[in-house]
Design a protein around this motif. Structure first.
Motif, PDB file in Angstrom:
ATOM      1  N   GLY A  31       0.407  -0.922  -0.008  1.00 42.12           N
ATOM      2  CA  GLY A  31       0.159   0.319   0.203  1.00 42.12           C
ATOM      3  C   GLY A  31       1.191   1.219  -0.157  1.00 42.12           C
ATOM      4  N   PRO A  32       0.709   2.364  -0.714  1.00 38.94           N
ATOM      5  CA  PRO A  32       0.967   3.940  -0.924  1.00 38.94           C
ATOM      6  C   PRO A  32       0.913   4.020   0.594  1.00 38.94           C
ATOM      7  N   ASP A  33       0.926   3.566   1.898  1.00 46.33           N
ATOM      8  CA  ASP A  33       1.012   4.408   3.548  1.00 46.33           C
ATOM      9  C   ASP A  33       2.592   3.929   4.028  1.00 46.33           C
ATOM     10  N   PHE A  34       2.255   2.163   3.479  1.00 46.93           N
ATOM     11  CA  PHE A  34       3.316   1.316   4.442  1.00 46.93           C
ATOM     12  C   PHE A  34       5.024   1.876   2.735  1.00 46.93           C
ATOM     13  N   LEU A  35       4.081   1.718   1.363  1.00 48.83           N
ATOM     14  CA  LEU A  35       5.091   2.493   0.814  1.00 48.83           C
ATOM     15  C   LEU A  35       6.042   3.738   1.140  1.00 48.83           C
ATOM     16  N   GLN A  36       5.373   4.921   1.217  1.00 49.75           N
ATOM     17  CA  GLN A  36       6.031   6.537   1.938  1.00 49.75           C
ATOM     18  C   GLN A  36       6.448   6.196   3.145  1.00 49.75           C
ATOM     19  N   VAL A  37       6.490   5.473   3.715  1.00 47.20           N
ATOM     20  CA  VAL A  37       7.518   4.802   5.403  1.00 47.20           C
ATOM     21  C   VAL A  37       8.936   4.399   4.885  1.00 47.20           C
ATOM     22  N   ILE A  38       8.932   3.289   4.304  1.00 48.57           N
ATOM     23  CA  ILE A  38       9.970   2.830   3.707  1.00 48.57           C
ATOM     24  C   ILE A  38      10.629   3.685   2.831  1.00 48.57           C
ATOM     25  N   VAL A  39      10.134   4.625   1.669  1.00 50.44           N
ATOM     26  CA  VAL A  39      10.990   5.285   0.877  1.00 50.44           C
ATOM     27  C   VAL A  39      11.911   6.537   1.734  1.00 50.44           C
ATOM     28  N   ASP A  40      10.934   6.823   2.799  1.00 49.88           N
ATOM     29  CA  ASP A  40      10.990   8.134   3.223  1.00 49.88           C
ATOM     30  C   ASP A  40      12.404   7.009   4.532  1.00 49.88           C
ATOM     31  N   ALA A  41      12.101   6.537   5.007  1.00 51.77           N
ATOM     32  CA  ALA A  41      13.403   6.036   6.056  1.00 51.77           C
ATOM     33  C   ALA A  41      14.302   5.647   5.031  1.00 51.77           C
ATOM     34  N   CYS A  42      14.496   4.817   3.656  1.00 49.93           N
ATOM     35  CA  CYS A  42      15.589   4.600   3.524  1.00 49.93           C
ATOM     36  C   CYS A  42      16.248   5.902   2.417  1.00 49.93           C
ATOM     37  N   ARG A  44      16.290   8.810   4.492  1.00 42.80           N
ATOM     38  CA  ARG A  44      17.125   9.549   5.521  1.00 42.80           C
ATOM     39  C   ARG A  44      18.030   9.082   6.376  1.00 42.80           C
ATOM     40  N   ASN A  45      17.376   7.250   6.831  1.00 43.58           N
ATOM     41  CA  ASN A  45      19.108   6.477   6.893  1.00 43.58           C
ATOM     42  C   ASN A  45      20.058   6.340   6.170  1.00 43.58           C
ATOM     43  N   ARG A  46      19.373   5.962   4.872  1.00 40.36           N
ATOM     44  CA  ARG A  46      21.053   5.817   3.711  1.00 40.36           C
ATOM     45  C   ARG A  46      21.491   3.773   4.020  1.00 40.36           C
ATOM     46  N   PRO A  47      20.884   3.680   4.260  1.00 42.55           N
ATOM     47  CA  PRO A  47      21.064   2.429   4.204  1.00 42.55           C
ATOM     48  C   PRO A  47      22.100   2.026   3.390  1.00 42.55           C
ATOM     49  N   SER A  48      23.290   0.951   4.263  1.00 36.34           N
ATOM     50  CA  SER A  48      24.466   0.282   2.915  1.00 36.34           C
ATOM     51  C   SER A  48      23.862  -1.068   2.240  1.00 36.34           C
ATOM     52  N   LEU A  49      23.488  -1.205   2.736  1.00 38.15           N
ATOM     53  CA  LEU A  49      22.657  -2.610   1.632  1.00 38.15           C
ATOM     54  C   LEU A  49      21.016  -2.841   2.631  1.00 38.15           C
ATOM     55  N   ILE A  50      19.881  -3.440   1.832  1.00 32.48           N
ATOM     56  CA  ILE A  50      18.726  -3.696   2.059  1.00 32.48           C
ATOM     57  C   ILE A  50      18.314  -5.469   1.487  1.00 32.48           C
ATOM     58  N   LEU A  51      17.918  -6.260   2.535  1.00 39.81           N
ATOM     59  CA  LEU A  51      17.899  -7.369   2.144  1.00 39.81           C
ATOM     60  C   LEU A  51      16.976  -7.765   2.589  1.00 39.81           C
ATOM     61  N   SER A  59      10.477  -3.480  -4.315  1.00 35.65           N
ATOM     62  CA  SER A  59      11.948  -3.466  -4.603  1.00 35.65           C
ATOM     63  C   SER A  59      12.453  -1.992  -5.584  1.00 35.65           C
ATOM     64  N   LEU A  60      11.236  -1.769  -6.685  1.00 35.52           N
ATOM     65  CA  LEU A  60      11.999  -1.207  -7.132  1.00 35.52           C
ATOM     66  C   LEU A  60      12.300   0.702  -6.785  1.00 35.52           C
ATOM     67  N   MET A  61      11.361   0.923  -5.602  1.00 35.50           N
ATOM     68  CA  MET A  61      11.111   1.858  -4.806  1.00 35.50           C
ATOM     69  C   MET A  61      12.759   2.579  -4.103  1.00 35.50           C
ATOM     70  N   LEU A  62      12.509   1.319  -3.516  1.00 40.24           N
ATOM     71  CA  LEU A  62      13.788   1.231  -2.460  1.00 40.24           C
ATOM     72  C   LEU A  62      15.248   1.134  -2.927  1.00 40.24           C
ATOM     73  N   ALA A  63      15.198   0.376  -4.275  1.00 42.46           N
ATOM     74  CA  ALA A  63      15.939   0.630  -5.486  1.00 42.46           C
ATOM     75  C   ALA A  63      17.054   1.846  -5.499  1.00 42.46           C
ATOM     76  N   ARG A  64      15.541   2.673  -6.149  1.00 41.87           N
ATOM     77  CA  ARG A  64      15.114   4.021  -7.068  1.00 41.87           C
ATOM     78  C   ARG A  64      15.840   4.949  -5.268  1.00 41.87           C
ATOM     79  N   SER A  65      15.777   4.589  -4.522  1.00 42.01           N
ATOM     80  CA  SER A  65      15.766   5.760  -2.858  1.00 42.01           C
ATOM     81  C   SER A  65      17.027   6.054  -2.870  1.00 42.01           C
ATOM     82  N   CYS A  66      17.617   3.838  -3.435  1.00 50.37           N
ATOM     83  CA  CYS A  66      19.319   3.968  -2.694  1.00 50.37           C
ATOM     84  C   CYS A  66      20.590   4.669  -4.529  1.00 50.37           C
ATOM     85  N   GLN A  67      19.430   4.824  -5.557  1.00 50.84           N
ATOM     86  CA  GLN A  67      20.172   5.704  -6.820  1.00 50.84           C
ATOM     87  C   GLN A  67      20.231   6.944  -6.494  1.00 50.84           C
TER      88      GLN A  67
END
Length: 112
Positions: A31-42, A44-51, A59-67
């Motif tokens: 859902g868009p609410d969950f996606l917004q939470v994980i995108v914002d966290a990514c 903001r926190n700039r993780p080195s690795l997401i498993l 996957s698409l949204m987290l990869a784009r956030s990392c990019q």
């Protein structure tokens, strides 16, 4: 406006500049609410690795956030070969191969 009830995703698509389509299915996509939470966290926190276990829209949204932040990498384990292939096509479409790997990893029954 986006079709098939995707209006709620529109702000995320704009935020991440995902204007070439997304891997959305009514019954399986996050859902868009969950996606917004994980995108914002990514972002903001700039993780080195997401498993991630199970690939698709997340996957698409987290990869784009990392990019976008220039940091981090996504590795997604996917049980279904067709889902892994589909997600890889979106990763390729958005040229996210440097920050994302979608691995076909079939589940196996294991006795403990």
């Amino acid at each position: 406006m986006l079709e098939d009830g995707l209006e709620a995703y529109e702000s995320l698509l704009k935020q991440l500049d995902l204007n070439q389509g997304i891997p959305y299915t009514r019954n399986w996509s996050a859902g868009p609410d969950f996606l917004q939470v994980i995108v914002d966290a990514c972002l903001r926190n700039r993780p080195s690795l997401i498993l991630e276990c199970s690939s698709g829209l997340t996957s698409l949204m987290l990869a784009r956030s990392c990019q976008m932040v220039g940091h981090g990498r996504l590795v997604s384990l996917e049980d279904g070969e067709e889902f892994a292939s589909s997600t890889r096509r979106y990763i390729d479409r958005y040229r996210l191969q440097a920050v994302a790997s979608i691995l076909h990893a079939p589940l196996r029954k294991t006795e403990l």
